[in-house]
Scaffold this active site. Structure first.
Site, short mmCIF file in Angstrom:
data_model
loop_
_atom_site.label_atom_id
_atom_site.label_comp_id
_atom_site.label_asym_id
_atom_site.label_seq_id
_atom_site.Cartn_x
_atom_site.Cartn_y
_atom_site.Cartn_z
N LYS A 193 7.15 -8.56 6.04
CA LYS A 193 6.55 -7.48 6.52
C LYS A 193 7.24 -6.63 7.64
CE LYS A 193 2.57 -5.51 4.97
NZ LYS A 193 2.00 -5.60 3.57
N GLY A 237 -14.56 3.45 -3.12
CA GLY A 237 -13.22 3.76 -3.01
C GLY A 237 -12.62 4.65 -4.08
N GLY A 268 -9.17 6.14 -4.08
CA GLY A 268 -8.05 6.67 -3.66
C GLY A 268 -6.97 6.37 -4.51
N ASN A 269 -5.67 5.91 -4.05
CA ASN A 269 -4.80 5.48 -5.30
C ASN A 269 -5.36 4.38 -6.13
OD1 ASN A 269 -2.51 3.13 -5.95
ND2 ASN A 269 -1.30 5.10 -5.57
N GLY A 293 -8.60 2.95 -6.41
CA GLY A 293 -9.85 3.07 -7.08
C GLY A 293 -10.25 3.99 -8.18
P1 NAD Z 1 -6.19 5.07 -0.32
O1 NAD Z 1 -5.98 5.41 1.03
O2 NAD Z 1 -5.30 5.97 -1.27
O3 NAD Z 1 -7.65 5.46 -0.56
C1 NAD Z 1 -8.95 4.59 -0.07
C2 NAD Z 1 -10.16 5.03 -0.51
O4 NAD Z 1 -11.17 4.57 0.11
C3 NAD Z 1 -10.48 6.70 -0.21
O5 NAD Z 1 -11.17 6.96 -1.51
C4 NAD Z 1 -11.44 6.75 0.80
O6 NAD Z 1 -12.22 7.91 0.88
C5 NAD Z 1 -12.01 5.29 0.76
N1 NAD Z 1 -12.94 5.18 1.84
C6 NAD Z 1 -12.55 5.04 3.10
N2 NAD Z 1 -13.53 4.70 3.88
C7 NAD Z 1 -14.72 4.38 2.99
C8 NAD Z 1 -15.91 3.82 3.14
N3 NAD Z 1 -16.23 3.61 4.40
N4 NAD Z 1 -16.77 3.71 1.96
C9 NAD Z 1 -16.21 4.06 0.84
N5 NAD Z 1 -15.01 4.40 0.78
C10 NAD Z 1 -14.32 4.59 1.35
O7 NAD Z 1 -5.80 3.63 -0.18
P2 NAD Z 1 -5.51 2.71 -1.31
O8 NAD Z 1 -4.02 2.63 -1.66
O9 NAD Z 1 -6.29 3.01 -2.80
O10 NAD Z 1 -5.96 1.27 -0.76
C11 NAD Z 1 -7.35 0.81 -1.22
C12 NAD Z 1 -7.40 -0.62 -0.73
O11 NAD Z 1 -6.56 -1.37 -1.67
C13 NAD Z 1 -6.86 -1.09 0.54
O12 NAD Z 1 -7.73 -2.31 1.00
C14 NAD Z 1 -5.44 -1.50 0.31
O13 NAD Z 1 -5.07 -2.47 1.36
C15 NAD Z 1 -5.64 -2.20 -0.93
N6 NAD Z 1 -4.41 -2.17 -1.83
C16 NAD Z 1 -3.74 -1.40 -2.10
C17 NAD Z 1 -2.44 -1.33 -2.74
C18 NAD Z 1 -1.74 -0.25 -3.48
O14 NAD Z 1 -0.75 -0.56 -4.04
N7 NAD Z 1 -2.04 0.93 -2.94
C19 NAD Z 1 -2.00 -2.76 -2.91
C20 NAD Z 1 -2.68 -3.94 -2.78
C21 NAD Z 1 -3.94 -3.61 -1.74
#
Ligand code: NAD
Length: 423
Positions: free
Chosen positions: A114, A226, A228-229, A231
């Site tokens: 990292k 969630g 985002g990407n 969810g």
């Molecule tokens: P993102 O920023 O695209 O989306 C995050 C989502 O969480 C958004 O919809 C946001 O509105 C929502 N959110 C924020 N605060 C919130 C709350 N208090 N209650 C409910 N929803 C809330 O992020 P992502 O890439 O989708 O990542 C989400 C999680 O998955 C994180 O924990 C990240 O570490 C983990 N993760 C992501 C990846 C990846 O490939 N993107 C890989 C491994 C783990």
């Protein structure tokens, strides 16, 4: 850049303590020797670099960057690059260890790394961000490479930043080296599936858990925190596979329709309004209520520490798929285990992203392009086999799935160290 990233960063800060506390307990439960503990307690390489960047304002600014290669016994170190004002060597080190464990759980030939730069990308222009990225790569170029350490995107870094990394590295080496970084745009050797591979990998392990219980996706009621990407892609894929996604939420709140939400329509609504809330025909619910929704599968895909000792007994789901990092505290983990809820832990459930990175690296090394069919079937194969490995260890030791996953990963790393003659 996503406005939720500051929250996500705090989320990652929590992940560090949760992951590390869990690990300390597991180290002692596994009865590791002092040599093994010593070997696991320090990273192999940890670099701090300071590099000057002549900014577009005409001023020269000195930036600090880090790169930690925690363990590379199983293959080149692999892990993201994070741009954040609170980045530190210690944080990079802990996240690098977790990356080594994640790669070992899914049994891909990578160690863990990292890195990052202390910078707030919101405070500088896109052109300055490019200059900072290139300066950082010039400073660490000797330490990375397709057979040493392969960076990828992380908080506040994206496909474009990976493209700048590739370009700067290739200028230094004076040759093409696409396998030096993953998460690149597909036009530069990236793989399209990476954009949704975390969610898809999670869907595969969930499907395997259902299969073991003679169940399938048809009519399964799912609630996802969630959008985002991760969810959103999970909602889309589960909907396509016949699940009823009955509840969804984002930072603004949640929506519920016990008959199942029309996910493509929610995606459109989210695109036009910026949120899932106020989706026509759905009831509103809070994020706290979402976790306790009457459903079969709960998918935390937002923040850490969402399920804790206060709400774990109220969870109605039979399955929890941890797509977010560390959404469950250690106390909640115990409660859910006692209540016979099957919790598929983050280290396994959300490993699909790094598996897709492994595919990107492999294709770049052989100058090959896999068909979508091959990419998808290999992702499924790796995720199912990882699920079966972890599940097998759970049955053997009658422990929580998270513990089994950590133990399996540690065993694989220590075995590689032994074969190398380091133990
Ligand atoms: P993102 O920023 O695209 O989306 C995050 C989502 O969480 C958004 O919809 C946001 O509105 C929502 N959110 C924020 N605060 C919130 C709350 N208090 N209650 C409910 N929803 C809330 O992020 P992502 O890439 O989708 O990542 C989400 C999680 O998955 C994180 O924990 C990240 O570490 C983990 N993760 C992501 C990846 C990846 O490939 N993107 C890989 C491994 C783990």
């Amino acid at each position: 850049m996503n406005r939720n990233h500051d929250r996500l960063h705090r989320d990652e800060q929590d992940l560090r303590s949760v992951g590390m506390t869990e690990l300390q307990t597991i180290y002692s439960d596994m009865g590791l020797t002092s040599d093994e503990l010593d070997l696991l307690s320090v990273p192999r390489h940890s670099f701090t670099v300071s590099f000057p960047v002549k900014m577009t304002t005409g001023r020269t600014q000195i930036f600090t960057g880090f790169r930690v290669q925690y363990n590379d016994a199983r293959g080149p170190a692999k892990g993201g690059i994070r741009f954040h004002p609170e980045m530190s060597a210690e944080h990079a080190s802990e996240l690098a260890l977790l990356m080594a464990l994640k790669c070992a759980v899914v049994n891909i030939p990578f160690g863990g790394a990292k890195g990052g730069v202390v910078v707030n990308p919101m405070d500088i222009s896109r052109r300055d961000l490019e200059l900072v990225t290139r300066g950082y790569i010039r400073a660490i170029a000797d330490y990375i490479g397709p057979f040493k350490d392969i960076p990828a995107p992380d908080v506040y870094t994206d496909e474009q930043i990976m493209a700048w990394i590739l370009d700067e590295y290739e200028r230094i080496r004076r040759e093409h080296v696409p396998a030096v970084v993953t998460g690149k745009p597909p036009e530069l050797g990236g793989v399209l599936v990476r954009r949704y591979s975390t969610a898809l990998g999670g869907v595969h392990v969930l499907e395997q858990a259902l299969r073991e219980r003679n169940m399938d996706f048809g009519g399964l009621r799912v609630a996802i925190q969630g959008f985002g990407n991760v969810g959103e892609n999970a909602a889309r894929i589960l909907h396509e596979r016949g699940c009823l996604v009955i509840a969804l939420s984002d930072v603004n709140g949640g929506i519920l329709d016990p008959k199942g939400l029309d996910i493509p329509a929610v995606m459109e609504h989210q695109k036009s309004t910026g949120s899932v809330v106020k989706f026509p025909g759905a009831r509103e619910l809070s994020n706290a209520e979402l976790l306790m929704t009457d459903c079969d599968v709960l998918v935390p895909a937002a923040l850490s520490n969402q399920l804790d000792a206060n709400n774990a007994r109220a969870v109605k789901a039979q399955f929890i798929l941890e797509l977010a990092n560390a959404p469950t505290t250690a106390a909640a983990d115990e409660i859910l285990f006692e209540r016979d809820v099957l919790l598929i832990p983050d280290i396994l459930a959300n490993a699909g992203g790094v598996v897709a990175s492994y595919f990107e690296w492999s294709q770049n090394l052989s100058n090959d392009r896999w068909s979508e069919e091959k990419t998808l079937s290999r992702l499924q194969e790796i995720m199912i086999s990882a699920y079966n490995d972890v599940g097998g260890r759970c049955r053997e030791t009658r422990c929580r799935m998270r513990k089994a996953a950590y133990e399996l990963a540690l065993k694989r790393i220590l075995h590689a160290e032994k074969l190398r003659g380091n133990l």
